[in-house]
Design a protein around this motif. Structure first.
Motif, mmCIF file in Angstrom:
data_model
loop_
_atom_site.group_PDB
_atom_site.id
_atom_site.type_symbol
_atom_site.label_atom_id
_atom_site.label_comp_id
_atom_site.label_asym_id
_atom_site.label_seq_id
_atom_site.Cartn_x
_atom_site.Cartn_y
_atom_site.Cartn_z
ATOM 1 N N VAL A 86 -26.401 -15.648 1.876
ATOM 2 C CA VAL A 86 -27.287 -14.723 2.576
ATOM 3 C C VAL A 86 -28.318 -15.575 3.310
ATOM 4 N N ILE A 87 -28.470 -15.322 4.590
ATOM 5 C CA ILE A 87 -29.358 -16.147 5.408
ATOM 6 C C ILE A 87 -30.506 -15.289 5.932
ATOM 7 N N ALA A 88 -31.711 -15.772 5.701
ATOM 8 C CA ALA A 88 -32.915 -15.062 6.152
ATOM 9 C C ALA A 88 -32.932 -14.966 7.667
ATOM 10 N N GLU A 136 -34.085 -25.980 8.199
ATOM 11 C CA GLU A 136 -32.738 -25.832 8.752
ATOM 12 C C GLU A 136 -31.780 -25.244 7.715
ATOM 13 N N VAL A 137 -31.863 -25.711 6.477
ATOM 14 C CA VAL A 137 -31.020 -25.166 5.412
ATOM 15 C C VAL A 137 -31.373 -23.696 5.189
ATOM 16 N N ALA A 138 -32.656 -23.379 5.192
ATOM 17 C CA ALA A 138 -33.086 -21.991 5.015
ATOM 18 C C ALA A 138 -32.531 -21.097 6.116
ATOM 19 N N ALA A 139 -32.398 -21.657 7.314
ATOM 20 C CA ALA A 139 -31.879 -20.890 8.450
ATOM 21 C C ALA A 139 -30.357 -20.974 8.559
ATOM 22 N N GLY A 140 -29.701 -21.446 7.497
ATOM 23 C CA GLY A 140 -28.254 -21.343 7.424
ATOM 24 C C GLY A 140 -27.442 -22.598 7.613
ATOM 25 N N GLN A 141 -28.068 -23.730 7.905
ATOM 26 C CA GLN A 141 -27.280 -24.945 8.122
ATOM 27 C C GLN A 141 -26.422 -25.245 6.895
ATOM 28 N N ALA A 142 -25.115 -25.328 7.086
ATOM 29 C CA ALA A 142 -24.132 -25.649 6.042
ATOM 30 C C ALA A 142 -24.075 -24.604 4.929
ATOM 31 N N ARG A 143 -24.544 -23.374 5.196
ATOM 32 C CA ARG A 143 -24.525 -22.349 4.162
ATOM 33 C C ARG A 143 -23.740 -21.105 4.538
#
Length: 142
Positions: free
Chosen positions: A11-13, A57-64
């Motif tokens: 789930v991406i904020a 960047e991770v919070a915004a979906g990078q690699a997730r």
């Protein structure tokens, strides 16, 4: 409904405040690293230390992102850029603006990187800065 932090979450904020809060939780979870090229490959973002800009960047979906799941990447990227702007302003103590959007993005990243590179910067410092910026983002909505 606010995003709940989980390092494995797909789930991406999609708001600046949620991205900043997720980044705060993430950097508390994995710790801080002061140096470039931390993530060697996809899928390693949940366990390796990161730096503040990397946490955003991770919070915004990078690699997730999850295969087969649809994300509104335009909305997420706008929220990420907003999170950068709010965090840069919070760290600088004043607005960080430029005439051109690309120049503004560069300035935001420079302010964050300069702050991040200060000696003895800790994950707790970064998490506190993210949460302070998230509070500013939430306040700006009302």
């Amino acid at each position: 409904m606010p995003i709940r932090y989980s390092p494995e979450s797909i789930v991406i904020a999609d708001t600046p405040a949620e991205i900043l809060e997720w980044a705060a939780c993430h950097i508390e979870h994995v710790g801080i690293h002061q140096g470039p090229r931390l993530f060697a490959s996809p899928g390693r973002t949940t366990t390796l230390p990161c730096w503040p800009r990397g946490a955003l960047e991770v919070a915004a979906g990078q690699a997730r992102g999850a295969a087969g799941r649809t994300y509104d990447w335009d909305r997420i990227h706008r929220a990420r850029d907003g999170a950068y702007a709010i965090l840069a302003e919070t760290l600088a103590g004043h607005p960080v603006d430029a005439d051109e959007p690309a120049a503004a993005k560069t300035l935001h990243r420079e302010v964050i990187d300069k702050w991040s590179a200060e000696p003895d910067r800790t994950a707790a410092d970064a998490a506190h800065a993210f949460r302070t910026a998230a509070a500013h983002a939430n306040h700006a909505l009302f």
